[in-house]
Design a protein around this motif. Structure first.
Motif, PDB file in Angstrom:
ATOM      1  N   LYS A   1     -33.761 -25.214 110.911  1.00  0.00           N
ATOM      2  CA  LYS A   1     -33.907 -23.913 111.558  1.00  0.00           C
ATOM      3  C   LYS A   1     -34.372 -24.058 113.004  1.00  0.00           C
ATOM      4  CE  LYS A   1     -34.930 -21.050 107.538  1.00  0.00           C
ATOM      5  NZ  LYS A   1     -33.600 -20.435 107.600  1.00  0.00           N
ATOM      6  N   HIS A   2     -34.018 -25.186 113.616  1.00  0.00           N
ATOM      7  CA  HIS A   2     -34.584 -25.474 114.929  1.00  0.00           C
ATOM      8  C   HIS A   2     -34.111 -24.516 116.013  1.00  0.00           C
ATOM      9  CE1 HIS A   2     -36.064 -29.096 113.099  1.00  0.00           C
ATOM     10  NE2 HIS A   2     -34.848 -29.332 112.645  1.00  0.00           N
ATOM     11  N   ARG A   3     -32.947 -23.936 115.857  1.00  0.00           N
ATOM     12  CA  ARG A   3     -32.410 -23.039 116.885  1.00  0.00           C
ATOM     13  C   ARG A   3     -32.355 -21.584 116.424  1.00  0.00           C
ATOM     14  NH1 ARG A   3     -30.004 -25.431 121.230  1.00  0.00           N
ATOM     15  NH2 ARG A   3     -28.766 -23.583 121.629  1.00  0.00           N
ATOM     16  N   SER A   4     -33.015 -21.254 115.354  1.00  0.00           N
ATOM     17  CA  SER A   4     -32.949 -19.883 114.847  1.00  0.00           C
ATOM     18  C   SER A   4     -34.037 -19.028 115.476  1.00  0.00           C
ATOM     19  CB  SER A   4     -33.043 -19.870 113.330  1.00  0.00           C
ATOM     20  OG  SER A   4     -34.307 -20.332 112.945  1.00  0.00           O
ATOM     21  N   ALA A   5     -33.939 -17.734 115.250  1.00  0.00           N
ATOM     22  CA  ALA A   5     -34.777 -16.786 115.985  1.00  0.00           C
ATOM     23  C   ALA A   5     -36.179 -16.642 115.410  1.00  0.00           C
ATOM     24  CB  ALA A   5     -34.085 -15.430 115.989  1.00  0.00           C
ATOM     25  N   GLY A   6     -36.353 -16.860 114.125  1.00  0.00           N
ATOM     26  CA  GLY A   6     -37.645 -16.595 113.499  1.00  0.00           C
ATOM     27  C   GLY A   6     -37.639 -15.223 112.851  1.00  0.00           C
ATOM     28  N   SER A   7     -38.803 -14.594 112.815  1.00  0.00           N
ATOM     29  CA  SER A   7     -38.919 -13.322 112.115  1.00  0.00           C
ATOM     30  C   SER A   7     -38.201 -12.203 112.860  1.00  0.00           C
ATOM     31  CB  SER A   7     -40.395 -12.968 111.967  1.00  0.00           C
ATOM     32  OG  SER A   7     -40.526 -11.643 111.532  1.00  0.00           O
ATOM     33  N   ILE A   8     -37.582 -11.288 112.121  1.00  0.00           N
ATOM     34  CA  ILE A   8     -36.923 -10.161 112.772  1.00  0.00           C
ATOM     35  C   ILE A   8     -37.623  -8.848 112.427  1.00  0.00           C
ATOM     36  CG2 ILE A   8     -34.662 -11.235 113.012  1.00  0.00           C
ATOM     37  CD1 ILE A   8     -33.802  -9.688 110.507  1.00  0.00           C
ATOM     38  N   GLY A   9     -38.839  -8.934 111.905  1.00  0.00           N
ATOM     39  CA  GLY A   9     -39.595  -7.715 111.638  1.00  0.00           C
ATOM     40  C   GLY A   9     -40.314  -7.779 110.304  1.00  0.00           C
ATOM     41  N   GLY A  10     -41.320  -6.922 110.165  1.00  0.00           N
ATOM     42  CA  GLY A  10     -42.108  -6.922 108.943  1.00  0.00           C
ATOM     43  C   GLY A  10     -41.449  -6.106 107.851  1.00  0.00           C
TER      44      GLY A  10
END
Lengths: 141, 215
Positions: free
Chosen positions: B141-150
């Motif tokens: 997941k090195h180039r992914s965005a991370g969290s997109i919201g709770g």
């Protein structure tokens, strides 16, 4: 890659007699230095380790050792700041980019000299004798 | 005078002055453009000039376009664009516009083009996200965005916030670069030299306007 229109834009900026030298040559690069009002010439001496680009983009890299520290300077061949490039010695080299010299230390840094037959451009061209062609030119065969 | 001209980006090079100061420039082959139509408030409700650039063979064009150009006494054009004006212009259909109008008193221009298409791009390339760590347990997941919201965004209702920056199609959009310095004009070859880079690939169409905000 080149485009005729780009060549046309560059044409007025190109030198009519670009300096002649090759990779591996030990050269003296005479550069114009402008300090405020004053202007002087500085000479950078070293080995040409790379030539790249074409047209006005053509540049070359000169490497020398100053106080045991490698120094490289890149010049534009056609820059008006580069007044003169004098070839002092021709090194015998087998590649276009001499980046391996960066890893060389001491005596191995030297390049074997190559005796090169002076090319046409580097020797003064002989004055062409006026040839009488005027009489013949008028009558196409 | 019409404050704009159509052209194609030729490529980049550099020019220098007699002291040796080098400027990177983009070369734009601009005009000659033919005025195809003049829009007036009486007829259309606004002032504008429609101009066409570069001839195209009639068999590669369409009958409506050929007819439209014929009204101005010209052959069909490859590109045509409308330039909005605030006041009435002194041109009429069939007039030819060249780089001549950029010669005097123009120091800065705005350039509109279509940016290079990059296809479906991730968030690092598309939005400049930082990505994730190389180590510390990050896997695949090195180039992914991370969290997109709770789970429940207070005040926003449930779900992902609208406009959230995500991967997707990037590039190939209309892009305007403002306040580019006009370095030179070549009247003989119909060229404009503009400092710096322009949107789009070499050969792409651009609209060069006299700068809106800077002169």
């Amino acid at each position: 890659m080149s485009h005729p229109l780009i060549d046309a834009v560059e044409a007025p900026h190109l030198k009519s007699d670009p300096p002649e030298f090759r990779v591996g040559d030990t050269v003296d690069v005479h550069t114009r230095i402008i300090e405020g009002e004053k202007e002087r010439t500085q000479v950078f001496n070293g080995v040409v380790i790379a030539r790249r680009g074409h047209g006005f983009n053509a540049s070359f890299t000169v490497r020398r050792i100053v106080a045991n520290q490698g120094v490289e300077r890149t010049f534009l061949v056609h820059s008006p700041r580069v007044l003169k490039v004098e070839s002092k010695r021709h090194g015998k080299v087998r590649r276009a980019k001499l980046y391996y010299l960066r890893d060389r230390v001491g005596k191995s840094r030297r390049l074997r000299e190559k005796r090169r037959v002076p090319t046409k451009a580097s020797t003064p061209a002989p004055v062409p004798e006026p040839v009488a062609v005027a009489e013949v030119a008028g009558e196409p065969v | 005078m019409i404050p704009a001209i159509l052209g194609t980006k030729v490529g980049m090079t550099r020019v220098c002055d007699d002291k040796g100061a080098v400027t990177p420039v983009s070369v734009v082959s601009a005009g000659p453009c033919t005025v195809l139509q003049v829009r007036t408030p009486d007829c259309d409700g606004y002032h504008a000039v429609q101009m066409g650039f570069k001839d195209v063979k009639p068999h590669r064009s369409t009958k409506p376009l050929i007819g439209h150009a014929a009204k101005a006494g010209s052959g069909p054009k490859r590109f045509s664009r409308e330039i909005r004006l605030s006041v009435a212009s002194d041109v009429s259909p069939g007039d030819v516009l060249t780089v001549e109008q950029f010669v005097e008193g123009v120091a800065y221009v705005d350039v509109t083009g279509t940016s290079k298409g990059r296809g479906f791009a991730g968030v690092m390339k598309r939005h400049g996200f930082g990505g994730q760590q190389a180590t510390h347990g990050v896997e695949r997941k090195h180039r992914s965005a991370g969290s997109i919201g709770g789970h429940s965004n207070i005040g926003l209702g449930r779900g992902v916030k609208k406009g959230k920056k995500m991967p997707g199609h990037f590039g190939h959009t209309r892009t305007t670069q403002r306040n580019m310095k006009l370095v030179g004009v070549d009247r003989e070859r119909n060229l404009l030299l503009i400092e710096g880079s322009l949107p789009g690939p070499a050969g792409g169409m651009v609209v060069v306007r006299i700068s809106k905000t800077k002169s």
